[in-house]
Design an enzyme around this catalytic site. Structure first.
Site, PDB file in Angstrom:
ATOM      1  N   GLU A   1      13.524 -10.782 -49.888  1.00  0.00           N
ATOM      2  CA  GLU A   1      12.401 -11.712 -49.689  1.00  0.00           C
ATOM      3  C   GLU A   1      12.856 -12.948 -48.897  1.00  0.00           C
ATOM      4  OE1 GLU A   1       9.397 -10.933 -50.311  1.00  0.00           O
ATOM      5  OE2 GLU A   1       9.374  -9.534 -52.009  1.00  0.00           O
TER       6      GLU A   1
ATOM      7  N   HIS B   1      11.516 -16.346 -57.744  1.00  0.00           N
ATOM      8  CA  HIS B   1      10.560 -15.224 -57.717  1.00  0.00           C
ATOM      9  C   HIS B   1      10.931 -14.266 -58.840  1.00  0.00           C
ATOM     10  CE1 HIS B   1       8.395 -11.641 -56.809  1.00  0.00           C
ATOM     11  NE2 HIS B   1       9.472 -10.986 -56.397  1.00  0.00           N
TER      12      HIS B   1
ATOM     13  N   HIS C   1       9.177 -10.959 -61.677  1.00  0.00           N
ATOM     14  CA  HIS C   1       8.070 -10.047 -61.989  1.00  0.00           C
ATOM     15  C   HIS C   1       7.563 -10.357 -63.406  1.00  0.00           C
ATOM     16  CE1 HIS C   1       9.652  -6.973 -58.777  1.00  0.00           C
ATOM     17  NE2 HIS C   1       9.326  -8.146 -58.265  1.00  0.00           N
TER      18      HIS C   1
ATOM     19  N   HIS D   1       2.282  -7.770 -58.036  1.00  0.00           N
ATOM     20  CA  HIS D   1       3.719  -7.809 -57.730  1.00  0.00           C
ATOM     21  C   HIS D   1       4.486  -8.823 -58.587  1.00  0.00           C
ATOM     22  CE1 HIS D   1       7.086  -8.312 -54.460  1.00  0.00           C
ATOM     23  NE2 HIS D   1       7.545  -8.456 -55.680  1.00  0.00           N
TER      24      HIS D   1
HETATM   25  O1  2HA Z   1      14.357  -8.838 -55.092  1.00  0.00           O
HETATM   26  O2  2HA Z   1      11.661  -8.646 -56.357  1.00  0.00           O
HETATM   27  O3  2HA Z   1      10.124  -8.690 -54.217  1.00  0.00           O
HETATM   28  C1  2HA Z   1      13.540  -7.749 -55.306  1.00  0.00           C
HETATM   29  C2  2HA Z   1      12.136  -8.188 -55.347  1.00  0.00           C
HETATM   30  C3  2HA Z   1      11.363  -8.079 -54.101  1.00  0.00           C
HETATM   31 ZN    ZN Z   2       9.500  -8.897 -56.296  1.00  0.00          ZN
END
Ligand code: 2HA
Ligand code: ZN
Length: 258
Positions: A114, A137, A139, A209
């Site tokens: 990313e 970032h 999930h 996502h």
């Molecule tokens: O790093 O989460 O969006 C792996 C991810 C890509």
């Molecule tokens: Zn991701």
């Protein structure tokens, strides 16, 4: 490790990586972290880049000229990062035009998949003279789950729901999150949409996502995600017990904001 000035930053990355794994938000290599460390390296430490070759950034970002970012490596697992941070991190030193970078360790893994989003957002933070230096970032399962429900696929409906589930959500995240309709991971499309959204919100929620948060520190970015995820969890818990969540009233929300 030879870079002393980064000890505090590394400790924060390590703690956050462990927290992301323990939250269940970091399956396999999910998630990535970056922090702007410009000014933290000594002249001697900057010498580490002297023999490296320049590589092109995925997107030219002139505000990033001469800036230095520490980012997680492509494919790195948060649970491994927590144990051996330097095996899963790289430092990127941009050239004077924001077009190329040198990487240290040069023979280490490539930067996060990313990278486009991380560089464009850091570039916008500099351009807008923001005090924010960190990006996380992850999930975050509960928040992703909300984007599987059509009625919550808008910034307004998401924030209304999240603010009404717990009084501290509106207190700590008064600007709420910004919803970004589905984009292919790792693309310039997701990068541009994220940078724009993060000008108005501390967190962007990528449909189906994950989330990406900005903060003055990595811990602050994590905390903001954690607060929002807590509200989403309360919503789903009440729903799965077979009840309709009552939520805070408009009056109660207004009272909190006055
Ligand atoms: O790093 O989460 O969006 C792996 C991810 C890509
Ligand atoms: Zn991701």
């Amino acid at each position: 490790m030879e870079i002393q000035a980064l000890e505090k930053t590394i400790a924060e990355i390590t703690d956050t990586a462990r927290n992301l794994w323990e939250k269940g938000w970091a399956e396999r290599n999910a998630g990535n972290i970056s922090v702007n460390i410009t000014g933290l390296l000594s002249a001697q430490e900057l010498e580490l880049f002297s023999n490296s070759t320049f590589r092109p950034l995925p997107i030219t970002c002139s505000p990033l000229a001469d800036q230095i970012l520490m980012v997680t490596s492509a494919g790195s697992r948060m649970r491994d990062l927590a144990k051996n941070p330097w095996d899963h991190l790289c430092i990127l030193k941009m050239d004077a035009s924001g077009t190329y970078f040198k990487q240290w360790p040069e023979k280490g893994r490539d930067p996060t998949s990313e990278l486009s989003t991380h560089v464009v957002v850091h570039s916008t933070l500099i351009q807008t003279k923001s005090a924010k230096k960190a990006l996380v970032h992850t999930h975050a399962t509960e928040l992703i789950a909300l984007t599987q429900i059509g009625e919550f696929c808008s910034t307004g409906s998401l924030n209304h729901l999240l603010w009404t589930m717990h009084p501290e959500t509106i207190l700590f995240v008064p600007k709420g999150l910004g919803f970004i309709p589905y984009e292919i991971p790792g693309t310039s499309g997701i990068a541009d949409a994220t940078a724009k959204t993060l000008e108005d919100h501390p967190v962007a929620l990528w449909e189906k996502h994950g989330v990406i948060a900005t903060g003055k520190s990595i811990t602050e970015a994590f905390d903001t995600i954690d607060i929002l995820a807590k509200s989403a969890r309360i919503f789903f818990l009440v729903k799965s017990a077979g009840y309709e969540p009552e939520g805070l009233t408009e009056e109660q929300l207004n009272e909190l904001m006055s």
